[in-house]
Design an enzyme around this catalytic site. Structure first.
Site, PDB file in Angstrom:
ATOM      1  N   CYS A 116       0.801  -1.225   0.000  1.00  9.33           N
ATOM      2  CA  CYS A 116       0.000   0.000   0.000  1.00  9.33           C
ATOM      3  C   CYS A 116       0.835   1.276   0.000  1.00  9.33           C
ATOM      4  O   CYS A 116       0.293   2.364  -0.157  1.00  9.33           O
ATOM      5  CB  CYS A 116      -0.955   0.008   1.194  1.00  9.33           C
ATOM      6  SG  CYS A 116      -2.286  -1.204   1.072  1.00  9.33           S
ATOM      7  N   HIS A 256      -3.231   7.553   2.840  1.00 13.19           N
ATOM      8  CA  HIS A 256      -3.641   6.270   2.264  1.00 13.19           C
ATOM      9  C   HIS A 256      -4.999   5.890   2.845  1.00 13.19           C
ATOM     10  O   HIS A 256      -5.223   5.987   4.050  1.00 13.19           O
ATOM     11  CB  HIS A 256      -2.604   5.206   2.586  1.00 13.19           C
ATOM     12  CG  HIS A 256      -3.025   3.822   2.243  1.00 13.19           C
ATOM     13  ND1 HIS A 256      -3.501   3.478   0.999  1.00 13.19           N
ATOM     14  CD2 HIS A 256      -3.065   2.683   3.000  1.00 13.19           C
ATOM     15  CE1 HIS A 256      -3.801   2.195   0.992  1.00 13.19           C
ATOM     16  NE2 HIS A 256      -3.548   1.691   2.188  1.00 13.19           N
ATOM     17  N   ASN A 286     -10.194   0.383   0.079  1.00 13.16           N
ATOM     18  CA  ASN A 286      -8.737   0.422  -0.057  1.00 13.16           C
ATOM     19  C   ASN A 286      -8.347  -0.110  -1.428  1.00 13.16           C
ATOM     20  O   ASN A 286      -8.400  -1.315  -1.675  1.00 13.16           O
ATOM     21  CB  ASN A 286      -8.091  -0.420   1.054  1.00 13.16           C
ATOM     22  CG  ASN A 286      -6.568  -0.381   1.011  1.00 13.16           C
ATOM     23  OD1 ASN A 286      -5.971   0.194   0.104  1.00 13.16           O
ATOM     24  ND2 ASN A 286      -5.937  -1.000   1.990  1.00 13.16           N
TER      25      ASN A 286
END
Length: 332
Positions: A116, A256, A286
């Site tokens: 990520c 994020h 996500n």
């Protein structure tokens, strides 16, 4: 000669049409909208339903969106970096295919994988190429087809992830705008907390690994949450202190989009007002490497030339960090 900084000069994005809502997930696993929303902040996520299309499709569409909006000639692109945890296939670089498909035939391309944190690390890489003075236009794309590695019987992961792609163009700047500072870190202690067990050189693909369902992403949610909350907040706080910035100096936090509670914890550590914290997690979930550019695309109209943006991310491995960037343009 004036000092070269690396600035973002254009943004593009793409998300698939199919919307996987919490209500739909209720029919697939033992969960409900209230439980998902309270723990993650996610209401829905986009899924690329066409089995014939992979991450490259998301990347290509995001790149085309950027090129159309910026009137960018693909022949002028020097480098294409695709930040992704879900490349189309092993070995053959997804970025090479993407570059060819968008007409960037004068560019070289490669993939960058840091879970990520891939796009955040990609920002550092793209900026370094620009600051070297050797390259003028670097296209950084974050894209992931997370639905390709999610087990939709595992409620710990299927509620979190979605598919999407985003792209930014880095170019030289001589006004002191663009990337100002970065703090990037990794720690192998997280190797087993968030991973796909099989399919690599350690555990190659076999009939047994497929039968045992070892090719989908698994995570220890509590461990990942604990490390993410601490490290994302620490990195963001450090980048402020190192650059003598206060909460009033920061115009926008670009975090994020993994979990709303992690984002809130980071914002609280920075003592930021809620209206400075950018979130679209409720709509996309996500999307791994695509979260940061998707946020930039959704909120681009609000950015002003000279604005201070703090980017922060945390990913498997573990990988994490923060970047301090000065926005370089007003949206026309």
């Amino acid at each position: 000669m004036s000092t070269i900084t690396a600035a973002i000069t254009a943004v593009g994005a793409y998300v698939p049409e199919f919307v996987l809502t919490n209500d739909i997930l209720e029919t697939m696993v033992d969960t409900n909208d209230e439980w998902i929303t309270a723990r993650t902040g996610i209401k829905e996520r986009r899924i690329l339903k066409d089995d014939s299309k992979g991450t490259s499709y998301l990347a290509i569409m995001a790149a085309k969106d950027l090129m159309a909006k910026a009137n960018l000639d693909p022949l002028d692109i020097d480098l294409v970096i695709v930040a992704t945890a879900t490349p189309d296939m092993p070995v053959a670089a997804t970025a090479a295919y993407v570059a060819t498909e968008i007409g960037a035939i004068n560019a070289f391309g490669y993939d960058l994988q840091a879970a990520c944190s891939s796009f955040l690390f990609g920002m550092s890489t793209a900026a370094a190429y620009i600051q070297s003075g050797r390259y003028k236009k670097v296209l950084l794309i974050g894209a992931d087809k997370m639905s390709s590695i999610v087990d939709y019987k595992d409620r710990a992961t299927c509620i979190i992830f979605g598919d999407g792609g985003g792209a930014v163009l880095f170019e030289p700047n001589y006004e002191g705008l663009g990337l100002q500072d970065e703090y990037l870190r990794s720690d192998g202690v997280g190797r087993d907390f968030l991973k796909i067990p099989a399919g690599g050189s350690l555990i190659p693909t076999t009939i047994a690994t497929v039968k045992e369902n070892l090719h989908n992403i698994i995570q220890d949610g509590k461990a990942v949450f604990k490390y993410a909350v601490t490290n994302m907040a620490d990195a963001s706080e450090l980048i402020l202190k190192r650059n003598h910035l206060t909460n009033e100096d920061v115009n926008w936090l670009v975090p994020h989009q993994a979990n709303k509670r992690i984002i809130d914890a980071t914002a609280n550590r920075m003592n930021l007002e809620e209206n400075k914290v950018l979130m679209n997690i409720e709509r996309y979930g996500n999307t791994t490497s695509a979260t940061l550019p998707l946020v930039l695309s959704d909120f681009e109209n609000q950015f002003k030339k000279g604005d201070t943006l703090i980017f922060a991310a945390f990913g498997g491995g573990f990988t994490w960090g923060a970047i301090y960037l000065k926005w370089a343009y007003d949206k026309k």
